[in-house]
Design a protein around this motif. Structure first.
Motif, PDB file in Angstrom:
ATOM      1  N   LEU A 190      60.792  65.931  59.213  1.00 39.55           N
ATOM      2  CA  LEU A 190      60.007  66.736  60.160  1.00 39.55           C
ATOM      3  C   LEU A 190      59.166  65.855  61.079  1.00 39.55           C
ATOM      4  O   LEU A 190      59.051  66.127  62.274  1.00 39.55           O
ATOM      5  N   GLN A 191      58.596  64.797  60.526  1.00 39.22           N
ATOM      6  CA  GLN A 191      57.792  63.877  61.336  1.00 39.22           C
ATOM      7  C   GLN A 191      58.647  63.208  62.410  1.00 39.22           C
ATOM      8  O   GLN A 191      58.244  63.137  63.580  1.00 39.22           O
ATOM      9  N   ASP A 192      59.832  62.732  62.028  1.00 40.03           N
ATOM     10  CA  ASP A 192      60.728  62.099  63.004  1.00 40.03           C
ATOM     11  C   ASP A 192      61.120  63.084  64.100  1.00 40.03           C
ATOM     12  O   ASP A 192      61.163  62.734  65.284  1.00 40.03           O
ATOM     13  N   SER A 193      61.397  64.325  63.702  1.00 38.18           N
ATOM     14  CA  SER A 193      61.769  65.349  64.685  1.00 38.18           C
ATOM     15  C   SER A 193      60.616  65.619  65.641  1.00 38.18           C
ATOM     16  O   SER A 193      60.818  65.755  66.847  1.00 38.18           O
ATOM     17  N   MET A 194      59.406  65.696  65.110  1.00 37.58           N
ATOM     18  CA  MET A 194      58.241  65.968  65.959  1.00 37.58           C
ATOM     19  C   MET A 194      58.029  64.824  66.954  1.00 37.58           C
ATOM     20  O   MET A 194      57.775  65.063  68.137  1.00 37.58           O
ATOM     21  N   GLN A 195      58.161  63.587  66.494  1.00 35.11           N
ATOM     22  CA  GLN A 195      57.990  62.442  67.391  1.00 35.11           C
ATOM     23  C   GLN A 195      59.067  62.434  68.476  1.00 35.11           C
ATOM     24  O   GLN A 195      58.772  62.165  69.637  1.00 35.11           O
ATOM     25  N   GLN A 196      60.291  62.761  68.095  1.00 32.37           N
ATOM     26  CA  GLN A 196      61.364  62.798  69.081  1.00 32.37           C
ATOM     27  C   GLN A 196      61.154  63.936  70.066  1.00 32.37           C
ATOM     28  O   GLN A 196      61.423  63.800  71.253  1.00 32.37           O
ATOM     29  N   THR A 197      60.644  65.072  69.580  1.00 32.59           N
ATOM     30  CA  THR A 197      60.358  66.204  70.466  1.00 32.59           C
ATOM     31  C   THR A 197      59.324  65.804  71.510  1.00 32.59           C
ATOM     32  O   THR A 197      59.482  66.094  72.703  1.00 32.59           O
ATOM     33  N   LEU A 198      58.257  65.149  71.079  1.00 27.58           N
ATOM     34  CA  LEU A 198      57.228  64.718  72.033  1.00 27.58           C
ATOM     35  C   LEU A 198      57.793  63.736  73.057  1.00 27.58           C
ATOM     36  O   LEU A 198      57.505  63.842  74.255  1.00 27.58           O
ATOM     37  N   ALA A 199      58.609  62.803  72.584  1.00 23.99           N
ATOM     38  CA  ALA A 199      59.215  61.839  73.514  1.00 23.99           C
ATOM     39  C   ALA A 199      60.150  62.550  74.490  1.00 23.99           C
ATOM     40  O   ALA A 199      60.134  62.266  75.697  1.00 23.99           O
ATOM     41  N   ASP A 200      60.947  63.494  73.976  1.00 27.65           N
ATOM     42  CA  ASP A 200      61.866  64.229  74.858  1.00 27.65           C
ATOM     43  C   ASP A 200      61.107  65.076  75.870  1.00 27.65           C
ATOM     44  O   ASP A 200      61.475  65.131  77.047  1.00 27.65           O
TER      45      ASP A 200
END
Length: 144
Positions: free
Chosen positions: A124-134
């Motif tokens: 979930l943390q990796d997904s959240m970081q990728q979402t913010l970057a995207d």
């Protein structure tokens, strides 16, 4: 009779406000794609959590079987030598082993649960970081 126009909805007001301020507008397809990736991450996190819970249950069953085997062994020893002294010694030995096993098993289960939780949180943390970057990239991408 005067014709009245329907009041604009909140999203329309917000989009008009952003357009008036010349804010960048997100690309809908990119946002939908990111949402799909978030749903996939949630699915993976749920699978990891379920797998971790399954591993814990499997280990607890093993622990229970070990305990039952130990009880059977003790009962067999008592059947062979049932003097009061041997019975008390066997009960004392069994109590000590049970206490030690309980401490060891509790620690093992806690470690398994912690690892499962960390694995799930990492997804979930990796997904959240990728979402913010995207989102940052989507919002700053020049319009073509």
């Amino acid at each position: 009779m005067a014709k009245t126009e329907p009041a604009p909805d909140f999203a329309s007001i917000f989009m008009d406000f952003g357009r008036d301020l010349k804010l960048p507008t997100p690309e809908l397809e990119a946002l939908v794609d990111r949402h799909r990736k978030n749903l996939a991450a949630l699915d993976e996190a749920a699978r990891k959590a379920g797998s971790g819970a399954g591993e814990i249950l499997k280990r607890q069953r093993g622990m229970m079987q070990e305990t039952l085997d130990e009880i059977s062994t003790m009962a067999e020893r008592l059947r062979q030598d049932s003097t009061p002294k041997s019975v008390m010694a066997a009960q004392s030995d069994f109590a000590r082993k049970t206490f030690e096993a309980t401490l060891r098993n509790t620690s093992e289960i806690a470690e398994m649960a912690q690892k499962s939780g960390l694995d799930t949180f990492k997804v979930l943390q990796d997904s959240m970081q990728q979402t913010l970057a995207d989102l940052r990239e989507i919002m700053t991408r020049p319009k073509s």
